[in-house]
Design an enzyme around this catalytic site. Structure first.
Site, PDB file in Angstrom:
ATOM      1  N   CYS A 164       0.808  -1.218   0.000  1.00 52.65           N
ATOM      2  CA  CYS A 164       0.000   0.000   0.000  1.00 52.65           C
ATOM      3  C   CYS A 164       0.839   1.264   0.000  1.00 52.65           C
ATOM      4  CB  CYS A 164      -0.946  -0.003   1.202  1.00 52.65           C
ATOM      5  SG  CYS A 164      -2.180  -1.318   1.139  1.00 52.65           S
ATOM      6  N   PHE A 197      -9.251  -7.030  -1.651  1.00 56.06           N
ATOM      7  CA  PHE A 197      -9.086  -5.639  -2.049  1.00 56.06           C
ATOM      8  C   PHE A 197      -9.732  -5.417  -3.411  1.00 56.06           C
ATOM      9  CE2 PHE A 197      -6.843  -5.370   1.557  1.00 56.06           C
ATOM     10  CZ  PHE A 197      -5.487  -5.151   1.562  1.00 56.06           C
ATOM     11  N   HIS A 288      -3.836   7.401   2.516  1.00 53.94           N
ATOM     12  CA  HIS A 288      -4.172   6.109   1.920  1.00 53.94           C
ATOM     13  C   HIS A 288      -5.280   5.448   2.745  1.00 53.94           C
ATOM     14  CE1 HIS A 288      -4.064   2.069   0.418  1.00 53.94           C
ATOM     15  NE2 HIS A 288      -3.717   1.618   1.612  1.00 53.94           N
ATOM     16  N   ASN A 321      -9.888  -0.749  -1.106  1.00 49.76           N
ATOM     17  CA  ASN A 321      -8.453  -0.541  -0.963  1.00 49.76           C
ATOM     18  C   ASN A 321      -7.748  -1.184  -2.149  1.00 49.76           C
ATOM     19  OD1 ASN A 321      -5.741  -0.595  -0.305  1.00 49.76           O
ATOM     20  ND2 ASN A 321      -6.043  -1.283   1.790  1.00 49.76           N
TER      21      ASN A 321
END
Length: 373
Positions: A164, A197, A288, A321
């Site tokens: 990430c 995700f 994020h 995400n």
């Protein structure tokens, strides 16, 4: 004969690097978050695990996600039924699929960024490509360069398994390249897909000293200062490893608390290095969205006003995400909010988190805000 100092100085840009254009893309298949548990247990033939299914439903309900985009849909799973069993050796097939899908989706995002930029793709001098969906050499960055028609002399750099934090790390590298190579224009790409995700790709054109001849470049976010911090003794809290059944991803339950305990220190250290006494609510925020709890923790920790994390929350809700690609989706959402007058701050912070645990921090100056106002 010029001196070494004169030669080096001539190679460097005069101004700070800036994000000049942004593009994003997602696969065609959309999955409502409320339907995901039923889908997952159906395709994995695990309906008999009723307790686990109920647990996943509760997780999905609390996630803050409304929908996600998936490349690995039911048609692809039907063609590869062995993908549903992580104990089987399916890595070869998975790599073949990713080798085609990754550059194709990245090219879709890149084409949008290049169109907004307004210059030919052949003017791009550097390509920074971040992914953990791949395992071949030559890798997806070379295929992407071909799809976009980049010049044969383009300087390519690939970043792998940054998780990430991949978007933040790639932006920091693009900043260094742009500021240390006069006239450089970096294409930055991230494409990531992981089980629960969402899948997506993002692209940004990064350069210093905006060109005013021909099509005028309009900087969106000047990249003022960047740092990277690793939280000690957290190597096992976010981890990835390629196994015979694909990429094994581990995320410990300690991650939200670890970030909460370290984020403000990173911010304080960053602004102290700049000699600036920052007030958190006077900044804009590109955080994020690793999960709803992480955003809630940041909001509480920094005592942010309602709406300060609206861009991150909307991206989480609409896309989930997408790992390293996500923070550039957030920048894209932020510039739209600025254009509508929903965010007036001129200075802000971008933060992304990945294995290590690594925290990428960048101070930004929103020139798009000044252009619109």
């Amino acid at each position: 004969m010029a001196t070494v100092h004169q030669i080096r100085r001539a190679q460097r840009a005069d101004g700070p690097a800036a994000v000049l254009a942004i593009g994003t893309a997602n696969p065609e298949t959309t999955m409502l978050q409320g339907d995901y548990a039923d889908y997952y247990f159906r395709v994995t033939k695990s309906e008999h695990h009723a307790d686990l299914k109920d647990k996943l439903k509760r997780i999905c309900k609390k996630s803050g996600i409304e929908k996600r985009y998936l490349h690995l849909d039911e048609e692809l799973l039907a063609a590869h039924p062995d993908f549903s069993d992580r104990t089987l050796a399916t890595l070869d097939a998975r790599i073949e699929i990713a080798s085609a899908a990754v550059p194709a989706l990245a090219a879709s995002a890149a084409a949008k960024a290049i169109a907004e930029w307004g210059h030919p793709a052949s003017d791009i001098t550097h390509l920074v490509f971040s992914t953990y969906s791949g395992g071949k050499a030559p890798s997806a960055d070379l295929r992407l360069a071909s799809l976009l028609g980049l010049r044969p002399t383009v300087s390519r750099t690939i970043l792998s398994l940054n998780g990430c934090s991949g978007g933040g790390r790639a932006l920091q590298l693009a900043k260094e390249l742009a500021e240390n190579n006069r006239g450089a224009r970096d294409r930055l790409d991230t494409i990531l897909g992981q089980g629960i995700f969402g899948d997506g790709a993002s692209a940004a054109i990064v350069g210093a000293d905006p060109v005013v001849v021909g099509t005028v470049e309009r900087p969106l976010f000047e990249m003022v200062f960047a740092t990277q911090t690793t939280i000690p003794k957290t190597e096992g809290d976010i981890s990835m490893q390629l196994m015979k059944g694909g990429l094994d991803f581990h995320l410990s339950t300690r991650v939200p608390k670890l970030l909460k305990n370290n984020i403000e220190r990173c911010l304080i250290d960053t602004f102290e290095l700049l000699g600036v006494d920052a007030t958190w609510n006077e900044l804009f925020w590109a955080i994020h969205p690793g999960g709803r709890v992480i955003l809630d923790n940041v909001e509480e920790l920094l005592a942010l006003d309602d709406g300060k994390l609206a861009a991150s929350r909307r991206v989480l809700s609409e896309f989930g995400n997408m790992s390293g690609a996500t923070v550039i989706f957030v920048l894209d959402e932020l510039r739209r909010r600025m254009a509508r007058g929903e965010e007036a701050a001129e200075w802000g912070v971008m933060m992304a988190f990945g294995p290590g645990i690594t925290i990428e921090t960048m101070v930004l100056h929103a020139t798009c805000n000044l252009q619109e106002n």
